[in-house]
Scaffold this motif. Sequence first.
Motif, mmCIF file in Angstrom:
data_model
loop_
_atom_site.group_PDB
_atom_site.id
_atom_site.type_symbol
_atom_site.label_atom_id
_atom_site.label_comp_id
_atom_site.label_asym_id
_atom_site.label_seq_id
_atom_site.Cartn_x
_atom_site.Cartn_y
_atom_site.Cartn_z
ATOM 1 N N UNK A 1 0.817 -1.217 0.000
ATOM 2 C CA UNK A 1 0.000 0.000 0.000
ATOM 3 C C UNK A 1 0.851 1.267 0.000
ATOM 4 N N UNK A 2 2.172 1.129 0.121
ATOM 5 C CA UNK A 2 3.091 2.275 0.178
ATOM 6 C C UNK A 2 2.724 3.225 1.308
ATOM 7 N N UNK A 3 2.410 2.649 2.465
ATOM 8 C CA UNK A 3 2.043 3.462 3.625
ATOM 9 C C UNK A 3 3.037 3.299 4.773
ATOM 10 N N UNK A 4 4.268 2.942 4.451
ATOM 11 C CA UNK A 4 5.290 2.715 5.468
ATOM 12 C C UNK A 4 5.791 4.002 6.115
ATOM 13 N N UNK A 5 5.647 5.120 5.410
ATOM 14 C CA UNK A 5 6.388 6.333 5.764
ATOM 15 C C UNK A 5 6.078 6.915 7.131
ATOM 16 N N UNK B 1 1.444 -1.321 -9.245
ATOM 17 C CA UNK B 1 1.239 -2.422 -8.311
ATOM 18 C C UNK B 1 2.596 -2.745 -7.726
ATOM 19 N N UNK B 2 2.683 -2.693 -6.407
ATOM 20 C CA UNK B 2 3.963 -2.828 -5.727
ATOM 21 C C UNK B 2 4.227 -4.262 -5.282
ATOM 22 N N UNK B 3 5.501 -4.604 -5.174
ATOM 23 C CA UNK B 3 5.910 -5.926 -4.724
ATOM 24 C C UNK B 3 5.526 -6.096 -3.257
ATOM 25 N N UNK B 4 4.987 -7.243 -2.927
ATOM 26 C CA UNK B 4 4.569 -7.533 -1.555
ATOM 27 C C UNK B 4 5.772 -8.055 -0.775
ATOM 28 N N UNK B 5 6.607 -7.128 -0.339
ATOM 29 C CA UNK B 5 7.858 -7.521 0.311
ATOM 30 C C UNK B 5 8.386 -6.365 1.144
ATOM 31 N N UNK B 6 8.949 -6.688 2.304
ATOM 32 C CA UNK B 6 9.640 -5.688 3.123
ATOM 33 C C UNK B 6 11.137 -5.702 2.847
#
Length: 430
Positions: free
Chosen positions: A46-50, A411-416
């Motif tokens: 979701x690109x909500x890490x920030x 669509x982003x990769x599902x990975x940390x």
Amino acid sequence: MTTWEATMATRALDPEHGDALDAARRRAASMPLSELDMLDHDLWTSDTIWPYFERLRDESPVHYHEHGRFGPYWSITRYADIMAVDTNHAVFSSEAYLGGITARDMDKDFILPMFIAMDPPKHDIQRKAVSPIVSPGNLANLEVLIRERAQAIFDGLPIGETFDWVDRVSIELTTQMLATLFDFPWEDRRLLTFWSDRATADDTIPGNPTKEERQGYMLDCLSYFTRLWNERVNAPGGNDLVSMLAHNPATRDMPPMEYLGNLLLLIIGGNDTTRNSITGGLLFLNENPAEYAKLRANPALVESMVPEIIRYQTPLAHMRRTALQDYELGGKTIRKGDRVVMWYVSGNRDERSIERPDEFIIDRARPRQHLSFGFGIHRCVGNRLAEMQLKIVWEEILKRWPNIEVMSEPRRVSSAFVKGYETLPVRIPA
């Protein structure tokens, strides 16, 4: 409103993404830090890490997560603290048999030693075996080839219709480069991308290959490359990575799993950094139209834009170490055997070390002040090659088109671990 909030408020191409960022801000501000796990893959897709990283940097920059997805770990989120860990290999080990370089331990029944997951002296010896591939002379030869291939790829793109930038440009260019570095059969070159993606896929996420499937794909990779090894080990030494490994005294007697480990390191390192930065750069310019206009007005800014793309993207979000002894950092005591995760993606947004870090600035004064390539003995061996590929890509784009439009959110990769993109719909205006 913080710098992060001001930047993100105007960033999203998709209103739903903006709503998700707002929700993430509220949740990050209210949740107990004891419940936070930066390995939650939903934060990355979701690109909500920030806002979560911003809070960790402010309130708990050396933070112990007792209930992580893969067990307890320390998060190191400030630039200076990451540097302290990354440059201290005597205390913080990369050793595969202690868990390796990702937050998740290597499978105990499938350990893959590789030189990035080794400590000196073995690390230094094996790294030296492949370093000629990125010597100044070889880079000069590769530059001509990369430019020719980039030109061919761009000349074949459709005009006026939507297509996937990741597949048509980012993957194709990096896969062609990898095939050259390995002298890999050209018709099978997409196997390199396939193996790279499977090697880094999280098998705990529904829809991804299972652990057994992932290991099977890796053994397929080993089988294919063993055939190449056998063809080259008794032939005159070539200028490709397989020949370098097969002929160097330090690596020619590697056991199979160590050979596979080093192959995957070189494949993933050559694939993910460049591939996702090629995609990220186009996305960031669309999100920051004033910077795109600045680039059009002065194409020479490609020189400083390339490292800024790599900082802003941070293609590998983290690297992990294992503490070899008790160590105090940021007022906290890290115990021997603890898992320590250096969040490069957070350090690259640390306002204590980088001015206006949440902004994408293509003429930044010190664009190479970033953590994306790591530091210390494990600094990325191919960093100059990655920068050269990106520079050529943008030089060739600017010769052709004043604008390439991003049509919707990627669509982003599902990975940390791999911070990347699966798709990015774009259009080159007629």
